[in-house]
Design an enzyme around this catalytic site. Structure first.
Site, PDB file in Angstrom:
ATOM      1  N   HIS A  46       0.827  -1.218   0.000  1.00 37.66           N
ATOM      2  CA  HIS A  46       0.000   0.000   0.000  1.00 37.66           C
ATOM      3  C   HIS A  46       0.861   1.268   0.000  1.00 37.66           C
ATOM      4  CE1 HIS A  46      -3.414  -2.509   1.240  1.00 37.66           C
ATOM      5  NE2 HIS A  46      -2.697  -2.976   2.245  1.00 37.66           N
TER       6      HIS A  46
HETATM    7  C1  BDR Z   1      -3.206   0.886   5.241  1.00 38.33           C
HETATM    8  O1  BDR Z   1      -3.433   0.449   6.586  1.00 38.33           O
HETATM    9  C2  BDR Z   1      -2.261  -0.097   7.121  1.00 38.33           C
HETATM   10  O2  BDR Z   1      -2.524  -1.381   7.577  1.00 38.33           O
HETATM   11  C3  BDR Z   1      -1.197  -0.069   6.058  1.00 38.33           C
HETATM   12  O3  BDR Z   1       0.039   0.312   6.605  1.00 38.33           O
HETATM   13  C4  BDR Z   1      -1.710   0.945   5.060  1.00 38.33           C
HETATM   14  O4  BDR Z   1      -1.247   2.249   5.361  1.00 38.33           O
HETATM   15  C5  BDR Z   1      -3.938  -0.031   4.282  1.00 38.33           C
HETATM   16  O5  BDR Z   1      -5.303  -0.035   4.542  1.00 38.33           O
END
Ligand code: BDR
Ligand code: CA
Length: 319
Positions: free
Chosen positions: A243
């Site tokens: 992500h």
């Molecule tokens: C986001 O939430 C966190 O778990 C990850 O680091 C990312 O920023 C994804 O939904």
């Protein structure tokens, strides 16, 4: 064009760690002015420590790490140990950091930096809940028009939710903060789940990290080994979604990504859809566009950039 000045606001998190490493490996394009930690994936005491661990792994003990807000603006903190493990950085065995935490509060670091640097020269890169950014905007409203742009990971439209059926984690944890940021009038680039779920670390891509045969390559491979089990089980996907590195990759090469300039509003009232990013992808309202909402990426280009840059760490001459 010189390197873009940025502040990374983060809640590491394995994918946050990779995003930070990518930025630190790219000094020609990105100058990291400092890192502010926020509570999110795990509590603040762990996110600030993890940020220091990551800087040290990159050989960048010169980067200041600041602790910001320990709780969302109005709500109880929700964390994600079920995804990231107890420490937030489960996977590799990394040493306790020697870098000291800076004394200044993360919110004050954001304010002071934006007030000291020339207007429109500093971008903010939030990789977690938007609590620090919104708090800074509330505390010193003069910073808002001085921000060059905000490139953030958060939200979803076609993929809808990962923490509730309707909401993505970063926005869900602090929807009130997200509402302030999305209403700020600043140029915002959004990396929602719609694109980050296409940035998957397949077995082959993970092997490429391992084959770097460096401490950074090994640590990133082990982080994704740990991180992938959750998404593989949940979505049946081919590997861990990276992500947050989409944010730093965008700063280095925006041509990897495509999206639409649209209106995005944040739901803060409904119990059922709290934290939903109501994205007008099809432009069915006349609400003003306030975000460049990314929908797709060239995954091969993204991973070749990432692997190549990670291979440069630790950088000679900067530490
Ligand atoms: C986001 O939430 C966190 O778990 C990850 O680091 C990312 O920023 C994804 O939904
Ligand atoms: Ca994150």
């Amino acid at each position: 064009m010189g390197a873009q000045k940025i502040i990374i606001d983060t809640d590491p998190g394995q994918d946050d760690a990779v995003a930070i490493l990518l930025a630190l490996a790219s000094p020609d394009e990105i100058e990291v002015l400092g890192i502010t930690a926020v509570a999110g994936n795990v509590p603040l005491s762990l996110t600030e420590k993890n940020a220091r661990i990551v800087c040290e792994l990159a050989g960048r003990s010169d980067i200041g790490v600041y602790a910001g807000c320990a709780h969302p603006l109005k709500r109880k903190l929700v964390t994600a140990e079920h995804v990231h493990g107890k420490t937030g950085l489960d996977g590799p065995k990394l040493p306790e950091p020697k870098i000291k935490l800076q004394e200044k509060h993360g919110v004050d670091f954001i304010i002071d930096t934006l007030m000291q640097e020339p207007a429109n020269s500093v971008s903010l890169c939030p990789l977690g809940p938007l609590t620090n950014i919104a708090t800074a905007m509330l505390k010193e409203p003069r910073i808002t028009p001085r921000i060059k742009q905000i490139v953030l990971m958060g939200g979803a439209y076609f993929e809808v939710g990962n923490i509730t059926p309707a909401a993505e984690f970063n926005i869900f944890v602090d929807p009130d903060a997200a509402k302030i940021v999305f209403a700020s009038g600043i140029e915002i680039v959004v990396m929602p789940l719609d694109v980050t779920h296409k940035a998957l670390v397949t077995t082959q891509r993970n092997e490429a990290f391992r084959q770097l045969k460096t401490p950074v390559g090994a640590a990133v491979a082990e982080m994704t080994d740990f991180f992938e089990r959750f998404d593989k089980e949940k979505y049946g996907s081919a590997g861990a979604p990276l992500h947050d590195p989409c944010v730093t990759a965008y700063l280095i090469d925006p041509t990897i990504f495509s999206g639409r300039k649209i209106n995005v509003e944040i739901e803060t009232e409904s119990e059922l859809t709290l934290g939903m990013t109501v994205a007008d992808w099809w432009r069915v309202t006349d609400r003003e566009a306030n975000a460049f909402f990314i929908g797709n990426l060239d995954a091969n280009k993204f991973f070749s950039l990432l692997t190549n840059r990670l291979g440069r760490l630790p950088l000679n001459g900067i530490s």
